[in-house]
Design a protein around this motif. Sequence first.
Motif, PDB file in Angstrom:
ATOM      1  N   ALA A 173      54.548  90.611  22.626  1.00  0.00           N
ATOM      2  CA  ALA A 173      53.291  89.920  22.349  1.00  0.00           C
ATOM      3  C   ALA A 173      52.752  89.231  23.603  1.00  0.00           C
ATOM      4  O   ALA A 173      51.540  89.258  23.870  1.00  0.00           O
ATOM      5  CB  ALA A 173      53.486  88.903  21.232  1.00  0.00           C
ATOM      6  N   ILE A 206      54.378  82.301  22.717  1.00  0.00           N
ATOM      7  CA  ILE A 206      53.559  83.504  22.855  1.00  0.00           C
ATOM      8  C   ILE A 206      52.154  83.150  23.334  1.00  0.00           C
ATOM      9  O   ILE A 206      51.628  83.764  24.273  1.00  0.00           O
ATOM     10  CB  ILE A 206      53.495  84.259  21.514  1.00  0.00           C
ATOM     11  CG1 ILE A 206      54.868  84.819  21.149  1.00  0.00           C
ATOM     12  CG2 ILE A 206      52.452  85.372  21.576  1.00  0.00           C
ATOM     13  CD1 ILE A 206      54.924  85.418  19.760  1.00  0.00           C
ATOM     14  N   VAL A 221      59.773  91.072  19.841  1.00  0.00           N
ATOM     15  CA  VAL A 221      58.356  90.985  19.483  1.00  0.00           C
ATOM     16  C   VAL A 221      57.669  89.895  20.308  1.00  0.00           C
ATOM     17  O   VAL A 221      56.514  90.046  20.719  1.00  0.00           O
ATOM     18  CB  VAL A 221      58.196  90.718  17.973  1.00  0.00           C
ATOM     19  CG1 VAL A 221      56.743  90.422  17.621  1.00  0.00           C
ATOM     20  CG2 VAL A 221      58.687  91.923  17.171  1.00  0.00           C
ATOM     21  N   THR A 222      58.377  88.800  20.567  1.00  0.00           N
ATOM     22  CA  THR A 222      57.807  87.723  21.376  1.00  0.00           C
ATOM     23  C   THR A 222      57.466  88.212  22.778  1.00  0.00           C
ATOM     24  O   THR A 222      56.362  87.969  23.289  1.00  0.00           O
ATOM     25  CB  THR A 222      58.795  86.543  21.463  1.00  0.00           C
ATOM     26  OG1 THR A 222      58.993  85.987  20.160  1.00  0.00           O
ATOM     27  CG2 THR A 222      58.280  85.461  22.398  1.00  0.00           C
TER      28      THR A 222
END
Length: 287
Positions: A139, A23, A135-136
Motif C-alpha cells: 500500500a 500507510i 499489504v502495508t
Amino acid sequence: TEIEETAMFTIFKHALSRNLGTIIGWGLSLAVLGGYLILFYDTLAEQQAQLTQLISQYPPELMAMFGGMEDMFTPHGYINVEFFSYMPLILGIYIVLSGSGLLVGDEENGTLDLVLAHPVSRTATFWGRLLSFTVTVLAILLIAWVGFVLAIPGTLLDISPLEMALPFLSLFALLALFGMLALLFSQLLPSRRLAAMGSALLLVAGFFITTLARLDENLVNLARLSPLNYYQGGLALLDMDWVWFSALLGAAVVFALLAWWRFQRRDIRLAGEGGWQLRFWKSKAKP
C-alpha cells in the motif's frame, strides 16, 4: 479449516487497522517527494550542459552513492538517482524494525501470550500478521507510485503507468527479503533489538559494499553476496530483470517459511527479552 481462516482474517484486519497511519504517512510522503522530483525533471533537462560540467567536478565516491551519474539525464537514470538509489536504506530501516517486531514486539510487552491463550493457533497468528505486513508495504509503494504517475503527464518524461510500476516491483522484492530476514532473526535471536540490529547491519553493509564495488573491482565478488546487488531500482525502466526479481522474492518466501517453522516450535516468553539458551555454557549442578 474455516475456523482457522476466519481467525487469520480477523488477525489480519486488526493488524492492518493498526498500520493505517503508517500507510498514510509513508505513502503520502513518498508520493509528494516523487511527484516533486518528477516535475523538476524538465528544469534539469534544460540545464543539462551546465549541470554535466558541475557534476564532473564531484568526487566519484559521492556519485557512486547514487548509482552513478552516467545516465542522469535519461528518464531511468534520473529516477534512479533522485529516488530509488536511496530508498532501500530509508524504507529498509522501517521494514527491518517492522519485521523484527511483527511477533516479538507483542511478546516482549507481554501481550502475545494473552492472544495465544484464546482459541487462535500460532499458524493463524503468524500468517495473519505476515499478510498485514505485506499489504502495508504494498500500500505504501502503491500510494508512492500514484504520486509519480500523476506528475509524469506534465513533464517531458515518456513513461507509462505500467512502466513506472517496474522500479517499485524491484523495490518491493528487496524490502520483502529484508523484512522476512528480520522476522526470521526475531525467532532465532533473544530479542527484537538484536534481530533489528542484525538485519539492519546486513542492509547497510550491503548498501555500502555494493556502492563501493562500482569503484573498486576487488569488491565485486563480495558485492555479489549482497541482495542489493540484484536490486535494479529506476534502472528497471530500461530492462527489468525478472530472474533477479524472482530470486529476491523467492529468498523472502524461504525466510518467511523458516520463521513460521521456528515460531511453531519455540517457547513464548511472558514478557521482556530472552536469553541465548546455550546449554553447553551451563555447568551441571553438583548433587
